[in-house]
Enzyme design. Structure first.
Site, PDB file in Angstrom:
ATOM      1  N   SER A 124      37.945  43.495  37.921  1.00  0.00           N
ATOM      2  CA  SER A 124      36.575  43.508  37.407  1.00  0.00           C
ATOM      3  C   SER A 124      36.352  42.201  36.663  1.00  0.00           C
ATOM      4  CB  SER A 124      36.369  44.693  36.453  1.00  0.00           C
ATOM      5  OG  SER A 124      35.181  44.551  35.691  1.00  0.00           O
ATOM      6  N   TYR A 137      39.567  49.982  29.644  1.00  0.00           N
ATOM      7  CA  TYR A 137      39.162  49.376  30.908  1.00  0.00           C
ATOM      8  C   TYR A 137      39.631  47.931  30.990  1.00  0.00           C
ATOM      9  CZ  TYR A 137      36.172  48.540  34.977  1.00  0.00           C
ATOM     10  OH  TYR A 137      35.700  48.254  36.238  1.00  0.00           O
TER      11      TYR A 137
END
Length: 225
Positions: A124, A137
């Site tokens: 990401s 995350y």
């Protein structure tokens, strides 16, 4: 026998887009997910259970008869301040987003080595740029970056390895979040099909040519660079 591809998280979001792109490219997809992707072979598995993920991968390979590519598209997130996110929730994010890709790839390596196949991991833009309220995350996605770079060095000449770094996409990923953690009305999100096309581009390179890393995001993505 036609080439086969294993996609984690293939029932929705980017994973579903990869499955569709793979079918269009003439590949045989197989999905590992908690939900039925519909129309393609799959096995139900909670990827947070890494031993179950390994077993599901081996079963998929047995059913496919060969394996030419793995795309670890499954992902989850529960944003919040570290002190406010329950430990089991925080650890589940890391398990699904980092430990599960490693488990699936580990189980797939013998088959991938046999076909000189390809691994595509999904990080990401928050795997290269950290933000507040995303410790789990970011930890997982930064980990995917390091894991994939090390894996590429380890498997050079045996299995292709590509790291894909997507920006925000128009998927259901944000649906269950508190409003403060959802993209605002001004946010421009990428079509997951565009990221899936980049995945297929990497997989489609001829033997000996490696696309190591790809960043795919909207031109106005705020989390990159």
């Amino acid at each position: 026998m036609s080439r086969a591809i294993l996609v984690t998280g293939g029932a929705s979001g980017l994973g579903a887009a990869v499955v569709e792109a793979a079918i269009d490219a003439g590949l045989r997809p197989y999905v590992i997910d908690r939900r039925d992707p519909g129309g393609v072979p799959w096995i139900e598995c909670d990827l947070a259970d890494t031993r179950a993920a390994e077993a599901a991968t081996r079963k998929a390979i047995d059913e496919l008869g060969r394996l030419d590519a793995v795309v670890t598209a499954a992902g989850t997130d529960v944003p919040g301040r570290l002190a406010d996110v329950p430990a089991e929730t925080w650890e589940r994010v890391v398990a699904v987003d980092l430990l599960a890709p490693a488990a699936v790839i580990r189980a797939a390596l013998p088959a991938l080595t046999e076909t000189h196949g390809h691994v595509v991991t999904i990080s990401s833009t928050l795997g290269v740029k950290a933000v507040s309220d995303a410790t789990a995350y970011c930890a997982a996605k930064f980990g995917v970056v390091g894991f994939t770079r090390a894996l590429a060095a380890e498997l050079a000449g045996q299995v292709g390895v590509t790291l894909v770094v997507p920006g925000g996409m128009r998927t259901r990923f944000f649906d269950e979040r508190d409003a403060r953690y959802k993209p605002g009305p001004e946010a421009v999100l990428n079509d997951p099909a565009d990221v899936a096309a980049a995945v297929m581009f990497a997989i489609g390179q001829p033997r000996g040519c490696a696309v190591r890393e790809l960043v795919v995001c909207a031109e106005t993505e705020s989390s990159y660079p």
